[in-house]
Motif scaffolding. Sequence first.
Motif, short mmCIF file in Angstrom:
data_model
loop_
_atom_site.label_atom_id
_atom_site.label_comp_id
_atom_site.label_asym_id
_atom_site.label_seq_id
_atom_site.Cartn_x
_atom_site.Cartn_y
_atom_site.Cartn_z
N HIS A 31 0.83 -1.21 0.00
CA HIS A 31 0.00 0.00 0.00
C HIS A 31 0.86 1.26 0.00
CE1 HIS A 31 -4.08 1.63 0.60
NE2 HIS A 31 -3.48 2.60 1.25
N TYR A 32 1.93 1.24 0.77
CA TYR A 32 2.85 2.38 0.83
C TYR A 32 3.54 2.59 -0.52
CZ TYR A 32 6.18 5.64 2.97
OH TYR A 32 6.91 6.76 3.28
N ALA A 33 3.96 1.47 -1.14
CA ALA A 33 4.65 1.57 -2.42
C ALA A 33 3.74 2.13 -3.51
CB ALA A 33 5.19 0.21 -2.83
N LYS A 34 2.46 1.74 -3.49
CA LYS A 34 1.53 2.23 -4.50
C LYS A 34 1.37 3.74 -4.44
CE LYS A 34 -1.43 -1.86 -4.97
NZ LYS A 34 -2.79 -2.40 -4.74
N LYS A 35 1.50 4.31 -3.25
CA LYS A 35 1.30 5.74 -3.11
C LYS A 35 2.48 6.55 -3.62
CE LYS A 35 0.04 9.31 0.22
NZ LYS A 35 -0.44 9.62 1.58
N LEU A 92 5.23 5.20 -5.59
CA LEU A 92 5.90 4.69 -6.78
C LEU A 92 4.89 4.59 -7.92
CD1 LEU A 92 8.10 1.84 -5.25
CD2 LEU A 92 8.82 4.14 -5.90
N PRO A 93 4.95 5.47 -8.90
CA PRO A 93 4.00 5.37 -10.02
C PRO A 93 4.33 4.17 -10.90
CG PRO A 93 5.64 7.07 -10.44
CD PRO A 93 5.89 6.58 -9.04
N GLY A 94 3.29 3.63 -11.52
CA GLY A 94 3.50 2.55 -12.48
C GLY A 94 3.55 1.17 -11.89
N LEU A 95 3.22 1.00 -10.61
CA LEU A 95 3.23 -0.35 -10.05
C LEU A 95 2.13 -1.21 -10.64
CD1 LEU A 95 4.09 -0.22 -6.25
CD2 LEU A 95 5.55 -0.64 -8.21
N THR A 96 1.03 -0.60 -10.99
CA THR A 96 -0.06 -1.32 -11.64
C THR A 96 -0.34 -0.62 -12.96
OG1 THR A 96 -1.66 0.03 -10.42
CG2 THR A 96 -1.12 -2.14 -9.52
N ARG A 97 -0.51 -1.44 -14.00
CA ARG A 97 -0.72 -0.86 -15.34
C ARG A 97 -2.07 -0.21 -15.45
NH1 ARG A 97 1.85 -5.38 -19.50
NH2 ARG A 97 4.01 -5.10 -18.88
N ARG A 98 -3.04 -0.70 -14.69
CA ARG A 98 -4.39 -0.14 -14.72
C ARG A 98 -4.78 0.28 -13.33
NH1 ARG A 98 -4.77 -4.69 -18.03
NH2 ARG A 98 -5.24 -4.24 -20.21
N GLN A 99 -5.30 1.49 -13.20
CA GLN A 99 -5.78 1.98 -11.92
C GLN A 99 -7.21 1.53 -11.72
OE1 GLN A 99 -4.05 3.51 -9.60
NE2 GLN A 99 -2.19 3.72 -10.77
N THR A 100 -7.49 0.88 -10.61
CA THR A 100 -8.83 0.43 -10.30
C THR A 100 -9.52 1.46 -9.41
OG1 THR A 100 -8.03 -0.81 -8.39
CG2 THR A 100 -8.15 -1.97 -10.48
N GLY A 155 -10.52 1.17 -6.43
CA GLY A 155 -10.05 1.19 -5.06
C GLY A 155 -8.56 1.38 -4.93
N SER A 156 -7.91 1.77 -6.02
CA SER A 156 -6.47 1.93 -5.96
C SER A 156 -6.09 3.18 -5.19
CB SER A 156 -5.90 1.98 -7.38
OG SER A 156 -6.43 3.08 -8.08
N VAL A 157 -4.84 3.18 -4.74
CA VAL A 157 -4.35 4.31 -3.96
C VAL A 157 -4.03 5.47 -4.87
CG1 VAL A 157 -2.57 5.04 -2.34
CG2 VAL A 157 -3.42 2.70 -2.27
N THR A 158 -4.44 6.66 -4.50
CA THR A 158 -4.15 7.86 -5.29
C THR A 158 -2.72 8.28 -5.07
OG1 THR A 158 -6.45 8.54 -5.06
CG2 THR A 158 -4.85 10.21 -5.77
N LEU A 159 -2.02 8.51 -6.17
CA LEU A 159 -0.63 8.93 -6.09
C LEU A 159 -0.60 10.42 -5.77
CD1 LEU A 159 2.30 7.85 -6.56
CD2 LEU A 159 2.10 8.78 -8.86
N THR A 160 -0.30 10.76 -4.54
CA THR A 160 -0.33 12.16 -4.12
C THR A 160 1.07 12.73 -3.92
OG1 THR A 160 -0.50 11.45 -1.80
CG2 THR A 160 -2.55 11.85 -3.00
N ALA A 161 2.04 11.90 -3.69
CA ALA A 161 3.39 12.38 -3.42
C ALA A 161 4.23 12.23 -4.68
CB ALA A 161 4.01 11.61 -2.27
N VAL A 162 5.02 13.24 -4.99
CA VAL A 162 5.90 13.22 -6.15
C VAL A 162 7.33 13.18 -5.66
CG1 VAL A 162 6.61 14.42 -8.24
CG2 VAL A 162 4.22 14.52 -7.51
N LEU A 163 8.02 12.08 -5.98
CA LEU A 163 9.41 11.91 -5.58
C LEU A 163 10.29 11.97 -6.81
CD1 LEU A 163 9.03 8.90 -3.09
CD2 LEU A 163 9.00 11.33 -2.55
N GLU A 200 15.69 9.46 -8.12
CA GLU A 200 16.63 8.91 -7.16
C GLU A 200 15.92 8.50 -5.88
OE1 GLU A 200 20.30 7.56 -5.87
OE2 GLU A 200 19.66 8.25 -7.86
N GLU A 201 14.98 9.32 -5.42
CA GLU A 201 14.22 8.99 -4.22
C GLU A 201 13.34 7.77 -4.45
OE1 GLU A 201 13.64 13.39 -2.14
OE2 GLU A 201 12.25 12.72 -3.69
N GLN A 202 12.75 7.66 -5.63
CA GLN A 202 11.95 6.48 -5.95
C GLN A 202 12.81 5.22 -5.98
OE1 GLN A 202 9.37 6.87 -9.38
NE2 GLN A 202 9.09 9.05 -9.00
#
Length: 633
Positions: free
Chosen positions: A252-256, A258-266, A268-276, A279-281
């Motif tokens: 759950h933490y990684a989904k928030k 790290l973009p691209g962990l799942t090819r399709r957003q469902t 109930g998927s976690v919204t990507l709110t943080a931009v790293l 290098e940080e990713q």
Amino acid sequence: MACVKLGSKPDSFKRQGQAWYCATGLPSDVTIEVGDMSFHLHKFPLISKSGVLEKLIKESSNSTTSEEPCLIKLPDLPGGARSFELVARFCYGVKLELTAANSVLLRCAAQDLEMSEELCEGNLISQTEGFLNQVVFRNWKDSLKALQSCEETLPFSENLGIVKRCIDSLAVKACTDPNLFGWPIEFGGPMHSPGGSVLWNGISTGARPRNFSPDWWYDDVTALNFSMYRRLIQAMESRGIRQEIIAGSLTHYAKKYLPGLTRRQTAGSVTLTAVLSEEEQKNLLEEIDGLLPVQKGMVPTKILFGMLRTAMILKADAACVCNLEKRIGLQLDQASLEDLLLPNFSYTMDTLYNVECVQRMLEHFLQMDQLENNGVASPGLMDEMPGSPSLMPLTTVARLIDGYLAEIAPDVNLKLPKFQTLASMVPDYARPLDDGLYRAIDIYLKAHPWMSEEEREQLCRLMDCQKLSLEACTHAAQNERLPLRVVVQVLFFEQLQLRTSIAGCLLISDNLDGSRPLCSGTIPVSGEAGGWATAVRENQVLKVGMDNMRMRLNELEKECSNMRQEIEKLGNKGKTATGWGSVGKKIGFKLKSNQMCSAQEGSVSDQQKSVSAKLEKLQAKVTKHKKQLSIDL
């Protein structure tokens, strides 16, 4: 969020630009500079509450004239100007709310300024410490908020043990049923009325008890930075929380972040709110990989593939990529064909997909499968039990690899050795049928028309013609891309299958014929009359079908005889016995007319029609090669 009110005086602080003033009617006699903010205050309220300020003011007063205001600088105060503003309000007795968000700042600043009970009763240290212990650490949300504020006051909050106490408080609550510490009763199981409603001090509130799932805290802890989050996860592990819960939280933490962990957003998927940054990713991905449980099946396979793709894009450490490949390999039977289609991100490789990566994952799976089945069943025994539970994962992976081969086969840059290596890694006993492998080979031949005859035969050796279904045999017999040797082998083994099937039908018919007199001598009871009549009708229909099959078998024998005559004519034109033996070697096995004729015994009518067409095709091919045979002779 809980709070405690301190002080009783009205707010007399006003801000003008980068300066704070206290409007008490008296001129300011001390200026405190904290960062880029200055506070114009009075000595007495500060001296009466802070030992450090008392000492600094005395030292400044001795070095300046009585008419000049004292100047004090506090460059390293925990929390900076924000925390000192709250401290000043406390010193003046102005109304102040102590909350989970500011209690850590005030606690660290009070410690740094020595605001202890020795100077006055109810000083800031005791006030903040009591609030943390009695209010904040008893509540999940407040503990989480306090831990977030600790990030601003490091290393002071760490030295005071506030970080550890916040983490321990959160870990205890995450490892415990939330009903034991949630509203309305904390640290105790909620009492219920006979009707099931929650009781508050023995009074029914009308509220129904809430059922929490084990992942109720996943989204809350994603607000923490990873250093705090990692310590929280480690604290939970030390308290014996289940590994699948830890894996779920890490995912759950990684989904928030790290973009691209799942090819399709469902939905109930976690919204990507943080931009790293990249290098940080990359660092975050490597850290999460190190925290994930090593047990098989703890992390969904799709998430692992998403992490692997991200690791390749970000050029993560080779150990991280290798570890992810091993994790996927352990549960490769849970993957889908879409997961395996990993693009090739390297400029040194010319293939469209990363075939080497799939090959390594397959190696890990086969090693694991061999260890699990070591001493349980030999390959020969497994071949006899294709549907056994121990073979199901391997059979699933075999189908998956055959599908993957069919997907990568159109790539014109895919070399034959690479295709052969991946196809041959799957054990023979893992494929009940070779239809999927045949399809991949056919696609590869179509995409690589420049292949030599020797290379085509080498490629076709990957499949076993005896393990092709009748549908696949029908297609292969008419496939112009296959070598002649393979086509003849397909026809030969297909005829053997037809012979076996017809022999089985004849045996069933004979058994029914032999059982009819015995059954006719019996008198069925009234309850069995309908069933007996149905059996008689089915027997008659079967006999008619078998008669038609025998007639068709005679026709096939005539066709075979005609073909044998054609072969004899070809031999009479100058072909010696030695020359005919060389033809047999080219075809791949010795053709005997008796075998070809006897192999015609068997199939249903539509299958027999296809066999007739294939035999005519074979005859045409033999005629086509007459000139070549004459030259050889």
